[in-house]
Scaffold this active site. Structure first.
Site, PDB file in Angstrom:
ATOM      1  N   SER A   1      18.312  10.404  12.244  1.00  0.00           N
ATOM      2  CA  SER A   1      19.596  11.012  11.823  1.00  0.00           C
ATOM      3  C   SER A   1      20.249  11.646  10.116  1.00  0.00           C
ATOM      4  CB  SER A   1      20.258   9.175  10.626  1.00  0.00           C
ATOM      5  OG  SER A   1      21.944  10.036  10.494  1.00  0.00           O
TER       6      SER A   1
ATOM      7  N   ASP B   1      24.492   5.818  21.043  1.00  0.00           N
ATOM      8  CA  ASP B   1      24.475   6.993  19.487  1.00  0.00           C
ATOM      9  C   ASP B   1      26.138   7.867  19.550  1.00  0.00           C
ATOM     10  OD1 ASP B   1      24.431   8.286  17.330  1.00  0.00           O
ATOM     11  OD2 ASP B   1      22.469   8.070  17.219  1.00  0.00           O
TER      12      ASP B   1
ATOM     13  N   HIS C   1      24.238   4.385  16.892  1.00  0.00           N
ATOM     14  CA  HIS C   1      23.591   4.822  15.657  1.00  0.00           C
ATOM     15  C   HIS C   1      22.758   4.006  14.900  1.00  0.00           C
ATOM     16  CE1 HIS C   1      22.336   8.481  13.389  1.00  0.00           C
ATOM     17  NE2 HIS C   1      22.451   7.839  11.865  1.00  0.00           N
TER      18      HIS C   1
END
Lengths: 349, 349
Positions: free
Chosen positions: B141, B296, B325
């Site tokens: 991320s 995601d 995610h």
């Protein structure tokens, strides 16, 4: 009550109001002097067999359905069909928080469910128009939730059903998303429990709502390809957020949106079979085209496909458009071409 | 400044602080007496060739990276590698709004970019540890955004790169989503321009943030399958929202999250090639595994795949998990098995 010209004929065009009288809601509360807004196109044939009912989605009214879905160049052709476009309760045009007087006004407007809408629409169709069979019930998003409710609640009456970009039972994901939308409005101190003087007072909350809707309403592909240029004529991301998303919600009424959100979160035809969705869907006799939008993040295609598998003889017709859920508005010519093609096939079957 | 035990050793475990001195930021502002929090595992070998740098994501700290990604049962094995886990600036543990004194405290903390982090980390790695080659830079991320920045900014120094669930340039979609997250906090009157007395004062905004993150952080499949039961041990949707999402953010500092959000929205390695992403990505010499998460909705696999295509010799390794995610946190055993398998292959190459 608030006089909001956005919900009047100067913006919405011509519509009629059908007086439902006192509508006893599923909650047990009675909506006094309830009204359904509707508009009709075409002629009912002698056999009373060509009636099509078109329902409305969250934040939309009959106007957008008329403008985008109905016309001689569409499957919903007034030369062939008698088309009734009906506003859902709480749309701002039918009975709604801002146009209802007395103790049910504004923040005191009762909670309404999809089932209440469909019972009210049934009364309009049967008692006002004397129609006992609908050739088609079609609508998108919350309109699609109404289509499912019609097909399950009144299976004999619905010959064909076309739920577009909708599921028969709300998903957990959608409930959480809609809670986030509602919180955006209700967290604005100007909302004041629903007792603002003017919808514009709640502009900060409305702006936050607009942005949150943007995050799931359009697909990542829409953003990646900067389709706000080609599809919407906007110059930049900010221009899109301001000129499309905020501008869209800006004239609307916060309580109207909250009324619809509460309803949206509770759509669930399984209530007709004690919570058993499969059993409820087995009630459907309509020839059904389940029509998800390919990039929809509200009602993803795989969830619509699961619904389709529960309906006898139903066919899955995916509408391909990178716009995602907002593609419903027909911004892209290819969208309505696909919808019309599928609806023509369905109506011809 | 606010004394928040969530960011101290009682919660974060053992970490060191590296004194960066005065860090001149990309904005031109100087972060005075800047500190980077880090923790190390394993031994640097004589050739100084076994160093791995692990970066952190939004709202996360070195603690979760240590707990989930580092250990003898993982690819990041301290018996083989010298592992440096470094907190990003604004994590709450490194220099951050709530722990920085004087005129740069709280609402006056300067704007920090991913490039500032990577320059600071470069100083830690080269000047403090005397390392001039990194066997691997890995993170998820926002941590993956730092991996891309490392690989483009210091191409000779990065031998291998593994950006997990990240893109090299922020998407419009993410910018809008993160704006919605930031507005959830800043619209809380208790936020007060960043000058609250205690993070808990901003609880309403933090709760709204938690719900908005839930809408894209987990996948529709996660919700459809009610995986909060099997994966997280929660009893219901509300239990999940309260017991996981709100509980997760509840001890954190609002300004910390806002500092990270601002940075998250501006990650873009194309700044190293005048805005030309393809040219910037051509700078990368690292052997790169691009590792999106299958479901995601922050960094969709197709966007990661497009990045991968711009890096010479890079391979796409999709990690399959329905969590979306949030799967990054390793809630599901299958997630880390896949990550470890790919990282072992990458490190062995």
């Amino acid at each position: 009550m608030i006089e909001n010209p956005f919900y009047g004929p100067e913006t919405q065009g011509d519509f009629e109001l059908y007086d439902l009288g006192n509508l006893i809601l599923e909650s047990g509360e009675t909506l006094r002097s309830a009204k359904l807004a509707y508009r009709i196109f075409g002629q009912l044939n002698a056999a009373r067999s060509n009636a099509v009912l078109v329902t409305t989605w969250f934040s939309g009214t009959g106007k957008v359905m008329e403008d985008v879905y109905v016309g001689r160049d569409h499957a919903l052709d007034p030369d062939e069909y008698f088309i009734i476009v009906v506003d859902q309760i709480g749309s701002g045009v039918s009975s709604s928080p801002q146009n209802t007087p007395g103790p049910q006004s504004m923040g005191k407007f009762p909670k309404v469910r999809i089932g209440d809408d469909v019972r009210a629409q049934h009364k309009l169709v049967t008692e006002h128009f004397g129609i006992d069979r609908l050739a088609l019930v079609v609508g998108g998003s919350m309109g699609g939730q109404q289509v499912y409710e019609w097909a399950v609640r009144y299976p004999v009456m619905v010959e064909r059903a076309a739920p577009i970009a909708a599921t028969a039972r709300i998903s957990h994901h959608q409930v959480i998303f809609v809670d986030a939308c509602a919180e955006a409005l209700m967290s604005d101190p100007a909302w004041n429990g629903g007792w603002y003087r003017n919808g514009h007072d709640v502009r900060d909350g409305m702006d936050r709502l607009a942005r949150i809707v943007a995050t799931l309403g359009w697909s990542p592909q829409f953003y990646q390809e900067e389709r706000w240029r080609s599809v919407l004529g906007m110059s930049s991301r900010d221009d899109f957020i301001n000129g499309v998303m905020k501008a869209y919600f800006e004239p609307m009424d916060p309580n109207v949106l909250l009324c619809e959100m509460w309803k949206w979160q509770r759509a669930d035809v399984s209530c007709h079979a004690g919570g058993n969705l499969a059993a409820a869907m087995k009630r459907i006799r309509a020839r059904t085209y389940v029509m998800p939008i390919s990039h929809d993040m509200f009602f993803p295609p795989h969830e619509c496909e699961a619904d389709c598998a529960l309906i006898e003889g139903a066919e899955l017709k995916v509408i391909h458009t990178p716009e995602g859920h907002m593609g419903l508005n027909g911004f892209e010519p290819g969208y309505m071409q696909q919808v019309d093609e599928h609806l023509r096939a369905l109506l011809g079957s």
